[in-house]
Each structure stands twice: as structure tokens, then as C-alpha cells.
Design a protein around this motif. Sequence first.
Motif, PDB file in Angstrom:
ATOM      1  N   ASP A  26       0.832  -1.210   0.000  1.00  0.00           N
ATOM      2  CA  ASP A  26       0.000   0.000   0.000  1.00  0.00           C
ATOM      3  C   ASP A  26       0.864   1.257   0.000  1.00  0.00           C
ATOM      4  N   ARG A  27       1.927   1.255   0.794  1.00  0.00           N
ATOM      5  CA  ARG A  27       2.816   2.422   0.839  1.00  0.00           C
ATOM      6  C   ARG A  27       3.474   2.668  -0.515  1.00  0.00           C
TER       7      ARG A  27
ATOM      8  N   HIS B  59       3.168   6.106  -2.637  1.00  0.00           N
ATOM      9  CA  HIS B  59       4.331   6.865  -3.115  1.00  0.00           C
ATOM     10  C   HIS B  59       4.291   7.009  -4.636  1.00  0.00           C
ATOM     11  N   ARG B  60       3.933   5.968  -5.346  1.00  0.00           N
ATOM     12  CA  ARG B  60       3.846   6.013  -6.811  1.00  0.00           C
ATOM     13  C   ARG B  60       2.779   7.025  -7.242  1.00  0.00           C
ATOM     14  N   PHE B  61       1.641   7.034  -6.534  1.00  0.00           N
ATOM     15  CA  PHE B  61       0.570   7.966  -6.858  1.00  0.00           C
ATOM     16  C   PHE B  61       1.019   9.408  -6.627  1.00  0.00           C
TER      17      PHE B  61
END
Length: 143
Positions: free
Chosen positions: A132-133, A137-139
Amino acid sequence: MHPKTVPPDRISRYGRQEKMRLDKWLWAARFFKTRKLAAEAISGGKVHLNGQRSKPGKDVRQGNRLTISKNGLHWEIEILQLPRQRRPASEAVNFYTESETSRKQREDELALLRAARASSPMRTEGRPNKKDRRLIHRFKQEH
């Protein structure tokens, strides 16, 4: 007295049950999971018998009208049968008939509740895990 036997004063000469406690009928018709929950709803004014507040021990008969409010939904029904025992949900719907306006109004209320639930953000359980993290971060990096 055995729990499945019906007292003689509640049986007609034709062998049919003439009256039944309101809380027991609501439980048997599967509006409430337990008789205690049915009794609490009746005492709390969520169930009206023939347009008036009632008590859990009030006797109901065929032809009585009930107004039931539960979880923001409303039913206006007429009692058709007095069952001797709790039956499956597929059979319990035959114990009453619901007015067409009541059914339509309840379907509209359900549609609104579903739309509200779909528009609200999803709840997560606790902290985000490693996957999820990475997605977060990618988003953030893309925007």
C-alpha cells in the motif's frame, strides 16, 4: 408448557391459531433476529399496531396492520398468517403482505443508502502495509 405448543385459548375450533404475541410474530416473520430485539423495537416506538403504539405482549390477529421502522427503512404490512413456529425466510414472506407504496418507498430508500455508501471513502483496516505504501508513493510521484 412446551415452547412449541399453543395455549388452548389461542386456537380456534378449526385448529388454526387465532392470536399471537406481537414480538413473537415479528420474530417468526424474520423482521428481527431475536424476540428480545423485537420487544425492544416495540417498546421504543418503532412498531405500531393498527396506527398506535403497542406493547410486546399485545395479541395480533390476521388482518392487523403493522408499521415497522428499522435501520432507516419502513414497512407497512398486513398480517396474513400466524405461524406456529419460526420458518425460513422464503416461507416467512407469506406471513404478511406489504403495500405497494411501502415497497416502492423502501426500494427508493435502499437505493439512496447504497449510493451514499458507494460515494463515501473506503475504510482501511489500520496502517497501510508495504504494498500500500508503494502504491501511495507512486501515486504522489505521478501527481
